[in-house]
Write a protein that holds these residues in place. Structure first.
Motif, PDB file in Angstrom:
ATOM      1  N   LEU A 177      -1.939  -4.687  -9.062  1.00  0.00           N
ATOM      2  CA  LEU A 177      -2.316  -4.916  -7.841  1.00  0.00           C
ATOM      3  C   LEU A 177      -3.877  -5.539  -7.641  1.00  0.00           C
ATOM      4  N   LYS A 178      -5.016  -3.841  -7.687  1.00  0.00           N
ATOM      5  CA  LYS A 178      -5.962  -4.854  -8.286  1.00  0.00           C
ATOM      6  C   LYS A 178      -7.079  -5.630  -9.091  1.00  0.00           C
ATOM      7  N   GLU A 203      -5.824  -8.941  -7.676  1.00  0.00           N
ATOM      8  CA  GLU A 203      -5.930  -9.427  -6.588  1.00  0.00           C
ATOM      9  C   GLU A 203      -7.349 -10.236  -6.192  1.00  0.00           C
ATOM     10  N   CYS A 238       2.083  -1.143   3.162  1.00  0.00           N
ATOM     11  CA  CYS A 238       2.565  -1.989   2.290  1.00  0.00           C
ATOM     12  C   CYS A 238       2.022  -1.930   1.229  1.00  0.00           C
ATOM     13  N   GLY A 239       1.529  -2.883   0.220  1.00  0.00           N
ATOM     14  CA  GLY A 239       0.346  -3.084  -0.785  1.00  0.00           C
ATOM     15  C   GLY A 239      -0.146  -1.560  -1.517  1.00  0.00           C
ATOM     16  N   THR A 240      -2.120  -1.722  -1.525  1.00  0.00           N
ATOM     17  CA  THR A 240      -2.472  -0.121  -2.224  1.00  0.00           C
ATOM     18  C   THR A 240      -1.733   1.072  -1.133  1.00  0.00           C
ATOM     19  N   SER A 241      -1.710   1.011   0.072  1.00  0.00           N
ATOM     20  CA  SER A 241      -1.240   2.048   1.137  1.00  0.00           C
ATOM     21  C   SER A 241       0.196   2.375   0.583  1.00  0.00           C
ATOM     22  N   VAL A 250     -12.048  -6.968  -0.167  1.00  0.00           N
ATOM     23  CA  VAL A 250     -10.828  -6.608   0.730  1.00  0.00           C
ATOM     24  C   VAL A 250     -10.112  -6.306  -0.218  1.00  0.00           C
ATOM     25  N   ALA A 251     -10.265  -5.275  -2.320  1.00  0.00           N
ATOM     26  CA  ALA A 251      -9.563  -5.028  -2.779  1.00  0.00           C
ATOM     27  C   ALA A 251     -10.122  -3.236  -2.475  1.00  0.00           C
ATOM     28  N   SER A 252      -8.810  -2.687  -1.511  1.00  0.00           N
ATOM     29  CA  SER A 252      -8.757  -1.684  -1.238  1.00  0.00           C
ATOM     30  C   SER A 252      -9.208  -0.766  -2.790  1.00  0.00           C
ATOM     31  N   THR A 290      -2.458  -3.433   9.780  1.00  0.00           N
ATOM     32  CA  THR A 290      -1.336  -4.202   9.425  1.00  0.00           C
ATOM     33  C   THR A 290       0.160  -4.243  10.342  1.00  0.00           C
ATOM     34  N   SER A 298      -2.124   3.250   5.898  1.00  0.00           N
ATOM     35  CA  SER A 298      -2.541   2.525   6.168  1.00  0.00           C
ATOM     36  C   SER A 298      -3.898   2.581   6.494  1.00  0.00           C
ATOM     37  N   GLN A 299      -4.910   1.570   5.255  1.00  0.00           N
ATOM     38  CA  GLN A 299      -6.285   1.755   6.096  1.00  0.00           C
ATOM     39  C   GLN A 299      -6.999   1.067   7.245  1.00  0.00           C
ATOM     40  N   SER A 300      -6.577   0.201   7.197  1.00  0.00           N
ATOM     41  CA  SER A 300      -7.351  -0.374   8.807  1.00  0.00           C
ATOM     42  C   SER A 300      -6.572   0.069   9.912  1.00  0.00           C
ATOM     43  N   VAL A 347      -4.177  -7.040   7.574  1.00  0.00           N
ATOM     44  CA  VAL A 347      -2.980  -8.572   7.856  1.00  0.00           C
ATOM     45  C   VAL A 347      -3.224  -7.744   9.100  1.00  0.00           C
TER      46      VAL A 347
END
Ligand code: M6R
Length: 602
Positions: A481-482, A485, A297-300, A395-397, A349, A344-346, A599
């Motif tokens: 995206l960056k 955000e 998702c997102g940046t990933s 929050v912005a990766s 997700t 995934s960073q986290s 998320v």
């Protein structure tokens, strides 16, 4: 998606809860609360907004001496961010904090209302505490808790305190993270991640889905499916990373600057003289793989899309990339022989986690590229490649994206070598370039200063297009995206060649185009697309090593001979651009509105 913490012990409970929640604020920060049970009394506080508001509210509250405490930082899913909707939720003599979503809360609520329970909030979570008190009428507390958990459908990490059992915290976990820690002083800690526990707990248990139980100062009992489990303690070995901004204005800025040194960590031990080697990934891992599917998702997701060019071009393997929230309901045809990669960073997700579970269920080999060891995604995947970016607080990766890209670049080479698709000379040249990465990622102060100055021009207008071709297309998506955000300006990423198929209709001087024009990848093609936009008066910010006279603004990059080095340098420039625009607009760069770092809801 929220963060929860808990504590049993003698220390000042308010401090432990506030410090712990600070570490989890990235999971949500629209309201926060805590409850302390001491000497048979429960005191609670709630506040809207960031944690500092809760800290102010509890300024005069002291809670030294044995007791229990639970805390929560919220990212609203059901009900607006108000004090009433903030956790802890309470009944007559019990309090709960909850992370996740109770899917059947409406039917439970209806039933409880018919039994004259009074609901104060609009949340799904409040049903838990009333249902518990209802069950308590005919059961002792643990059985009442067990019955409550068995009624809930959905995702949850729950901590519950009740005057009916004032020495215990009851807990349960399903599909969102919950960790228990202890130390030699018989203190017990809970957290949605291990960061709040670092420096306090010595040993931890990462609870599994459907685990539930209770903790007292000298006793922890965990059940799963009616049976008590033996406790599997892990050493909490990570040292607390300095939470300081080190003189930078925002964590995001610090994290952009850190990328150079951190890339050394990502490459360390993996880039050898004439080979790429991943720890814990035996050569045979790729043996029966003839296709790759990547979900994120997102940046990933942007890192995934970038890697699809590398895997197909270098490793000569078919790749499909999917947004995890789409994949999970798509009923994709999954075939054995497909390596399923999640990024995934986290590692928490929800959509990515669910995609991974679907792939596992279909019997695919799975590989996680993740920044958080022991996260849910890491624990479920067959194999993991850690990105080693360190804790990312903005929050912005930024650094997470860059390190994902490095791991994926190395992985494409590893696979290519393994499948005999590249020559020795090719690999050696790639390795030479990989070793240049830490230098390439060093922020050039002159460029940063220039971005700071020219950001002034880019605060208004009716929108941004970030354009690029090939791997610079996903980078354009990431740049857009960056900016979105943290600046709240409308921005889109587009493949340069696609502009003439519609979006060029928007071109005028109020349309800002950020053009990625690397010299090693389709320079002339991109140049023509940018000229087409310029001819229609679009304002152009060109980023390129080649001087480009028709641009309104121009950022000259270094003269690298490898597209990935150009990619990485331009990545840093895009990060700095969004940072400076956001700062000029006076936004909270690290905690932009409506977002959360992790998320964990669908
Ligand atoms: O932790 P994950 O990489 O799985 O997170 C995925 C996205 O939520 C995340 O990349 C998000 O888009 C970031 N805020 C981007 O800066």
């Amino acid at each position: 998606m929220c963060g929860i913490v808990g504590y049993i012990g003698e220390q000042e409970k308010k401090k432990i809860i506030l410090d712990g929640l600070k570490e989890l604020e990235y999971r949500g920060y629209d309201s926060a609360g805590m409850a302390v049970l001491k000497d048979d009394e429960i005191t609670h506080f709630k506040s809207v907004g960031k944690l500092e508001n809760l800290a102010k509210k509890t300024k005069d509250f002291e809670s030294i001496g044995f007791g229990l405490a639970i805390g929560h930082t919220r990212w609203a899913t059901h009900g607006k961010p108000t004090e009433l909707n903030a956790h802890p939720h309470f009944g007559k003599f019990s309090y709960i904090v909850h992370n996740g979503i109770i899917e059947n809360y409406q039917e439970i609520k209806k039933e409880l209302i018919s039994k004259k329970y009074n609901f104060l909030s609009q949340t799904d979570s409040e049903v838990i505490v009333h249902l518990f008190e209802e069950n308590l009428k005919e059961n002792e507390p643990f059985i009442a808790f067990e019955k409550t958990i068995n009624t809930l459908q959905g995702t949850y990490a729950i901590l519950l305190m009740t005057k009916a059992e004032p020495n215990k915290i009851f807990f349960a976990k399903n599909l969102v993270p919950l960790i228990i820690g202890k130390n030699d002083k018989k203190e017990v800690f809970f957290g949605s991640s291990d960061t709040p526990l670092i420096g306090l707990a010595k040993d931890v248990i990462y609870l599994n889905d459907k685990d539930y139980g209770y903790a007292q100062k000298d006793n922890i009992v965990i059940y799963n499916g009616k049976k008590p489990k033996s406790l599997e303690w892990n050493k909490l070995s990570i040292s607390k990373l300095s939470a300081q901004k080190d003189g930078y204005r925002f964590f995001m800025e610090k994290e952009i600057y850190e990328q150079s040194s951190i890339s050394n960590e990502t490459l360390m031990g993996r880039v050898l003289k004439d080979d790429i080697k991943f720890e814990n990934l035996e050569e045979s891992f790729f043996d029966d793989i003839n296709e790759i599917k990547i979900c994120a998702c997102g940046t990933s997701f942007h890192a995934a899309l970038t890697s699809s060019y590398l895997f197909e071009r270098i490793s000569k393997i078919r790749v499909s990339v999917e947004i995890a929230s789409e994949f999970r309901y798509k009923e994709s045809l999954l075939q054995k022989g497909t390596l399923f990669i999640v990024i995934s960073q986290s590692g928490e997700t929800a959509d990515t986690l669910q995609a991974l579970k679907i792939a596992k269920k279909a019997g695919l080999k799975t590989l996680a590229i993740c920044n958080v060891d022991n996260s849910s995604i890491v624990r479920i995947s067959d194999k993991t490649l850690l990105t080693r970016a360190g804790i990312e607080k903005g929050v912005a990766s930024t650094k997470a994206f860059t390190t994902q890209i490095l791991v994926l670049w190395m992985l494409s080479l590893k696979l290519a070598k393994n499948k005999g698709k590249i020559s020795k000379a090719f690999l050696e040249n790639e390795i030479k370039n990989l070793l240049k990465v830490p230098t390439v990622l060093k922020v050039d102060e002159k460029i940063h200063e220039k971005i700071r100055r020219l950001s002034k021009r880019y605060l208004h207008g009716h929108g941004f297009f970030f354009i690029g071709r090939d791997i610079f297309y996903p980078l354009a998506l990431e740049g857009a995206l960056k900016l979105k955000e943290i600046s709240y300006l409308h921005a889109e990423g587009y493949p340069s060649g696609e502009m003439k198929h519609g979006p060029i209709a928007l071109a005028d001087s109020e349309l800002f185009t950020v053009a990625l024009m690397p010299k090693n990848t389709l320079y002339e093609k991109t140049k023509s697309n940018v000229e087409e936009l310029s001819a229609r008066d679009a304002t152009i910010l060109a980023i390129s090593p080649k001087t480009f006279d028709i641009a309104d603004d121009f950022i000259k990059t270094k003269d690298h001979d490898h597209p990935m080095l150009e990619f990485l340098e331009m990545g840093v420039i895009l990060q700095l651009l969004s940072l400076e625009i956001s700062i000029r607009l006076g936004n909270d760069v690290d905690m932009p509105r409506n977002l959360a770092k992790s998320v964990t809801v669908e």
